[in-house]
Design an enzyme around this catalytic site. Sequence first.
Site, PDB file in Angstrom:
ATOM      1  CE1 TYR A 112     -30.372 -16.132   8.639  1.00 64.10           C
ATOM      2  CE2 TYR A 112     -28.243 -15.928   9.465  1.00 64.10           C
ATOM      3  CZ  TYR A 112     -29.366 -16.697   9.431  1.00 64.10           C
ATOM      4  OH  TYR A 112     -29.704 -17.406  10.736  1.00 64.10           O
ATOM      5  CB  CYS A 113     -32.526 -12.335   8.883  1.00 66.91           C
ATOM      6  SG  CYS A 113     -33.527 -11.947  10.190  1.00 66.91           S
TER       7      CYS A 113
END
Length: 583
Positions: free
Chosen positions: A314-315
């Site tokens: 994530y990210c």
Amino acid sequence: MVKAETGGQDGESELDQLDRMLHALQARLTMGISPAAVQAARADWLMHLANAPGRRLALAQKAVEDALRLGVFALRAATGDTSEPPFAAAAGDRRFEDPGWAALPFALHVQSFLAMEQWWQAATQGTRGVTAQHTSQVSFMARQALDRFSPGNFPWSNPEVLRRTLAEGGANLQRGAQHLLEDLARLLEQRPAAGSEVFEVGRDLATTEGQVIFRNDLIELIQYAPATKQVRPEPVLIVPAWIMKYYILDLSPENSLVRFLTGRGFTVFMISWKNPGSEDRDLGMDDYRRQGIKAALDAVSAVRPDSRVHACGYCLGGTLLAMETARMARDGEERLASMTLLAAQTDFSEAGELMLFIDESELAYLEDMMWARGYLDTTQMAGAFQLLRASDLIWSRAVRHYLLGEREEPFDLMAWNADGTRMPARMHAQYLRDLFLDNRLSRGRYAIDGRPVALTDIRVPVFAVGTERDHIAPWQSVYKIRLLTDTEVTFVLASGGHNAGIVSEPGHPRRRYRMMPMAAGDPYMAPEAWAAQAPSTEGSWWLAWADWLEARSGKPGTQPAMGAAEQGYPPLVAAPGTYVTMR
């Protein structure tokens, strides 16, 4: 040579460190933005505009035409006709939705403001000769300056505030003053936002049952208990961004991605990053890769030794995962069954407004700012994120809290957002320089263990998710994984923003997504063309992702043990662990 206790570098003189101290002090006043970078952008724009008389005449003509349109509207408004205003707010701008803005004198206030906003947008863009980065910077600065003077920000020109003040006899302003004093006190005392204390990690948030089975100086690895009698042989390893606490993916029980996956028959592992302090200033990107993803994969493989892993990042965690996946592909390590990237960029040439001011001047300034403490503080990052949507996250919120006297009802995502993390100085400087400034990963120039890695080496199937209103990782930038790899890519464009678009549990109202797979041999399709062809589906993309994972997994079998004590990975402490509560 002098090396200061605050983190001086070899070869630096005392005078060099004096400059660093000055820049670190300045940074507290400028929110970490280099004055030199700002002035360079402004000078580039002004000099080219000054040397373009035709452009200046066009802007003057626009100003006259806009004034005439505004005058005609004022004459019509004097007769009671405020329909068909000449200037419209930008898409998504909800500041002037209250019906009171349609009446005089407020209609003239808002139309004058919108006219000025649109004129400055035209003035700061389209001047030939100005670099694209400086154009974006000047436009951004003009928008930030104008947002301060929106008529909605002042009680005497905001119809909703005036109506509320008359109805309550000024009690709303009294409550607002109390809210302001409370928020200032919390800011000075470095306490989280009002209302966030209602939620407690381990009690209200991050409640999915599990055990920490591994801990080093940088991570705790959590293994979650299966929620089904039989589980898929391939476990799921989630790599969150170290800029955030992991439990955004394990919020309340009803919107926990971890709980959803365990309910679909997957064994889930989660990395929980340590919140670094000054003593961690020298941790770099390679430390996060080795002590983070690589160490976690070793532990997961000990628990499920005969299975490949579905890895999800994530990210920033997704960017790091892409690096390590490319490294494993380069070195012939077949440890992954698939790679999922959630709002994660691998090409930073169009990284969004968050990185508008990233150049050599800004990097030197940030390095000096972090030199003083050894890390990038959470308030610096929070302020940068808020500036991207200042009209919503700063000014509209200030109106709601301090003029209308209202407080938002506490909710889990707000509590998570107030629970920030820091970033070590060395790692953050490397990240900004190697990825954002030099864009080494997408160019095949990012080196791991002394040799470059290439995303084109990745052969495992990829599931990538972008979100429609992402100001941090624009979906068109996330989509570039399709251009940078030679493997099957299933791309999803979900409604929502960087956080709310990912926390998109089944049953959440008004959720939708577009999804279309692309085989390795398919011709490249531009992001806009992809969006035009990809079918839209109402509901949560989580369901589609679980189906995608299941299609690339083996048949369900027996549940694995919790940890692998005989391999050196015994259960240590119950989830959510200890690192997540570090301040």
